[in-house]
Design a protein around this motif. Structure first.
Motif, PDB file in Angstrom:
ATOM      1  N   ALA A  40      22.029  28.748  -2.810  1.00 58.44           N
ATOM      2  CA  ALA A  40      21.264  29.715  -3.605  1.00 58.44           C
ATOM      3  C   ALA A  40      22.010  31.045  -3.702  1.00 58.44           C
ATOM      4  O   ALA A  40      22.098  31.646  -4.779  1.00 58.44           O
ATOM      5  N   MET A  41      22.562  31.493  -2.589  1.00 61.04           N
ATOM      6  CA  MET A  41      23.303  32.761  -2.602  1.00 61.04           C
ATOM      7  C   MET A  41      24.562  32.663  -3.456  1.00 61.04           C
ATOM      8  O   MET A  41      24.910  33.601  -4.178  1.00 61.04           O
ATOM      9  N   CYS A  69      14.363  23.363  -4.534  1.00 61.92           N
ATOM     10  CA  CYS A  69      14.936  22.371  -3.631  1.00 61.92           C
ATOM     11  C   CYS A  69      14.887  20.992  -4.273  1.00 61.92           C
ATOM     12  O   CYS A  69      13.819  20.522  -4.694  1.00 61.92           O
ATOM     13  N   GLY A  70      16.053  20.346  -4.330  1.00 57.28           N
ATOM     14  CA  GLY A  70      16.148  19.029  -4.933  1.00 57.28           C
ATOM     15  C   GLY A  70      15.971  17.922  -3.918  1.00 57.28           C
ATOM     16  O   GLY A  70      15.438  18.130  -2.823  1.00 57.28           O
ATOM     17  N   ASN A  95      19.383  21.786  -6.309  1.00 54.00           N
ATOM     18  CA  ASN A  95      20.467  21.187  -5.532  1.00 54.00           C
ATOM     19  C   ASN A  95      20.284  19.687  -5.295  1.00 54.00           C
ATOM     20  O   ASN A  95      19.206  19.122  -5.521  1.00 54.00           O
ATOM     21  N   PHE A  96      21.337  19.059  -4.830  1.00 56.23           N
ATOM     22  CA  PHE A  96      21.283  17.723  -4.245  1.00 56.23           C
ATOM     23  C   PHE A  96      21.718  17.837  -2.788  1.00 56.23           C
ATOM     24  O   PHE A  96      22.776  18.419  -2.498  1.00 56.23           O
ATOM     25  N   THR A  97      20.920  17.315  -1.867  1.00 56.69           N
ATOM     26  CA  THR A  97      21.359  17.173  -0.484  1.00 56.69           C
ATOM     27  C   THR A  97      22.127  15.864  -0.389  1.00 56.69           C
ATOM     28  O   THR A  97      21.545  14.783  -0.509  1.00 56.69           O
ATOM     29  N   ASP A  98      23.457  15.979  -0.215  1.00 59.24           N
ATOM     30  CA  ASP A  98      24.282  14.762  -0.238  1.00 59.24           C
ATOM     31  C   ASP A  98      25.007  14.517   1.084  1.00 59.24           C
ATOM     32  O   ASP A  98      25.974  13.762   1.132  1.00 59.24           O
ATOM     33  N   LYS A 147       4.843  21.292  -1.334  1.00 63.56           N
ATOM     34  CA  LYS A 147       4.133  21.921  -0.216  1.00 63.56           C
ATOM     35  C   LYS A 147       4.649  21.443   1.135  1.00 63.56           C
ATOM     36  O   LYS A 147       4.546  22.159   2.134  1.00 63.56           O
ATOM     37  N   ASP A 148       5.202  20.235   1.170  1.00 67.29           N
ATOM     38  CA  ASP A 148       5.719  19.710   2.424  1.00 67.29           C
ATOM     39  C   ASP A 148       6.942  20.486   2.911  1.00 67.29           C
ATOM     40  O   ASP A 148       7.344  20.338   4.075  1.00 67.29           O
ATOM     41  N   LEU A 149       7.534  21.309   2.055  1.00 67.57           N
ATOM     42  CA  LEU A 149       8.727  22.067   2.436  1.00 67.57           C
ATOM     43  C   LEU A 149       8.422  23.458   2.994  1.00 67.57           C
ATOM     44  O   LEU A 149       9.323  24.132   3.483  1.00 67.57           O
ATOM     45  N   VAL A 150       7.157  23.876   2.913  1.00 66.57           N
ATOM     46  CA  VAL A 150       6.818  25.227   3.382  1.00 66.57           C
ATOM     47  C   VAL A 150       7.269  25.418   4.825  1.00 66.57           C
ATOM     48  O   VAL A 150       7.909  26.426   5.174  1.00 66.57           O
TER      49      VAL A 150
END
Length: 495
Positions: free
Chosen positions: A213-214, A29-30, A67-70, A228-231
């Motif tokens: 991802a798919m 995850c970007g 990725n970039f979340t844009d 870890k904050d993304l778990v």
């Protein structure tokens, strides 16, 4: 020893066995591109950069996607504040990402997808979930039905009933259940939008990573990484929506890096100890920061402080002194020969095996660095006092350094010549705090500036424009601006 990794799914170390022997499909995850990256982003990106480097060193073919979340509420808010299109915001901060992380030596992934470039794939995945009865539409929004996925909570270890009773969940009367999360959001007036079967809208945060991802790696991947904050809830929600759609495990191994603390306190804007990566790189050589991160296991919390950075610089200086000796041996015309026999040289002869053994234990860079320093101590016994006069010893030294050089590369270290590394010494003249409101003026000495200008001039004369541009940016990061004119190149300090 074969590679073992700590899998957050299950909370234990497991032997690493990719689905296809010799091939690794890895998604990390970007960042959400609405601001400059901070030092926590740097820790995560360096950690997974080293993991990718080691997997390739170990012989795996790695398909690496980040990725970039844009498109996101924060991006829209920033665009409204600045009075510019959201695309201008994302372009600005994607460019800044590359500028900062290229200095840290990050490898470019095979694919760096953006959410806005994958709207058809996102819409198709949401529609698939709706058709399967795993999601439902309300007034143009689409929500995932959490209770329709029995495995919800298996990554984070959270219990659905406990979440309902104790979690702070945003109240939305339109939801069937408070825990249900948005897959698609109806656009509000003035917001960016794309067409969908449910009306004009934009994707939710979680669904974009599953779709990308798919698209790039398939419905099941080997490694999914992030902080870890993304778990929870991000990765928990990714698992739920992905596996509800495909019926397959989304990722075989979940890897998460630890947090960065500032002087033993959690980094936070509210505490005033928040540091952007750009601020840090104005005070610290990029490779020193990499060395600092590698000095701790990627899963452990790491404490950022002046003392820890000084220790990292001292350690990296020792490694560059070894490279400096190797460069002197080469300049003297020595040719690699062989590392002598004898127990005192065993840490050097066996350095690759010892390094790999440490890294095979869940990418333990701290232990791997320890093995490298053992090897360096042995190598320094071979260092010639006078390389031209001690050709045999110089050849042995070069042979030993050749063993270590690719191992330094796995950690992304010793990327420049020793001369370049020691030439531009950064000196902090004024440093008030380490937060985003800090005032930091960093200046190399005048002699160093003139040396770098001459090196840039030489690079331009041999048409090595990439090197010339690198030197210019290096000086600019240190607060020195170059101006090219008819009379040559002049410089001034940035105000």
């Amino acid at each position: 020893m074969s590679l073992s990794v700590f899998n957050t799914m299950g909370g234990r170390k497991e032997a690493f066995v990719p689905e296809t022997p010799g091939k690794v499909r890895m998604y990390v995850c970007g960042v959400t591109v609405y601001d400059l990256c901070h030092i926590g982003h740097a820790r995560a990106n360096v950690a997974f950069d080293i993991i990718v480097r080691y997997l390739r060193h170990a012989g795996y073919g790695v398909a690496y996607v980040r990725n970039f979340t844009d498109i996101d509420d924060k991006i829209i808010r920033r665009a409204n504040q600045e009075g510019i299109p959201f695309e201008a915001v994302t372009r600005k901060y994607i460019d800044a990402f590359y500028e900062d992380f290229d200095r840290l030596g990050l490898l470019r992934p095979e694919a760096e997808p953006k959410a806005t470039e994958h709207i058809p794939e996102i819409v198709a995945l949401v529609a698939r979930l709706v058709r399967a009865g795993k999601a439902y539409a309300v007034d143009g929004d689409v929500y995932f039905a959490v209770k329709g996925f029995p495995g919800y909570g298996k990554l984070s270890g959270k219990n659905v009933d406990d979440l309902l009773s104790g979690a702070r969940v945003e109240v939305d009367e339109r939801k069937r259940d408070p825990l249900d999360f948005a897959l698609w959001k109806a656009s509000k007036p003035g917001e960016p939008w794309w067409d969908s079967p449910w009306g004009q809208g934009r994707p939710g945060w979680h669904i974009e990573c599953s779709a990308m991802a798919m698209e790039h790696l398939g419905e099941s991947i080997d490694i999914h990484g992030g902080g870890k904050d993304l778990v929870f809830p991000h990765h928990e929600n990714e698992i739920a929506q992905s596996e509800a759609a495909t019926g397959k495990p989304f990722a075989r191994y979940w890897l998460h890096n630890g947090f960065v603390n500032i002087d033993n306190e959690k980094m936070s804007k509210s505490l005033g100890n928040f540091s952007t990566l750009r601020d840090v790189l104005a005070r610290v050589k990029p490779e020193v920061l990499r060395f600092f991160f590698a000095s701790s296991h990627y899963r452990s919390p790491i404490d950022y402080s002046d003392r820890s950075l000084a220790e990292a610089k001292a350690g990296l200086d020792r490694l560059y002194r070894v490279k400096e000796k190797a460069e002197s041996c080469l300049a003297a015309g020595a040719a690699p020969s062989a590392v002598p026999a004898g127990e005192e040289f065993a840490p050097l002869r066996d350095a690759r095996g010892r390094f790999d053994e440490a890294m095979d234990d869940d990418f333990n860079t701290a232990a791997a660095l320890g093995r490298l320093f053992d090897a360096v101590r042995a190598l320094n016994r071979l260092a010639p006092a006078d390389p031209p006069a001690e050709r045999e010893k110089a050849g042995q030294f070069l042979s030993g350094y050749a063993i270590l050089e690719p191992l330094f590369g796995v950690l992304g270290l010793l990327r420049m010549s020793a001369g370049d590394y020691f030439r531009l010494e950064i000196r902090v003249e004024d440093a008030v705090g380490v937060g985003e409101n800090s005032s930091v003026r960093v200046r190399p000495s005048e002699a160093n500036i003139l040396e770098r200008i001459e090196a840039r001039k030489a690079a331009r004369s041999r048409k090595d424009f990439a090197e010339a541009d690198r030197i210019r940016k290096e000086l600019e990061a240190a607060g020195v601006l170059l101006e090219d004119g008819k009379a040559g190149t002049t410089w001034k300090n940035r105000e």
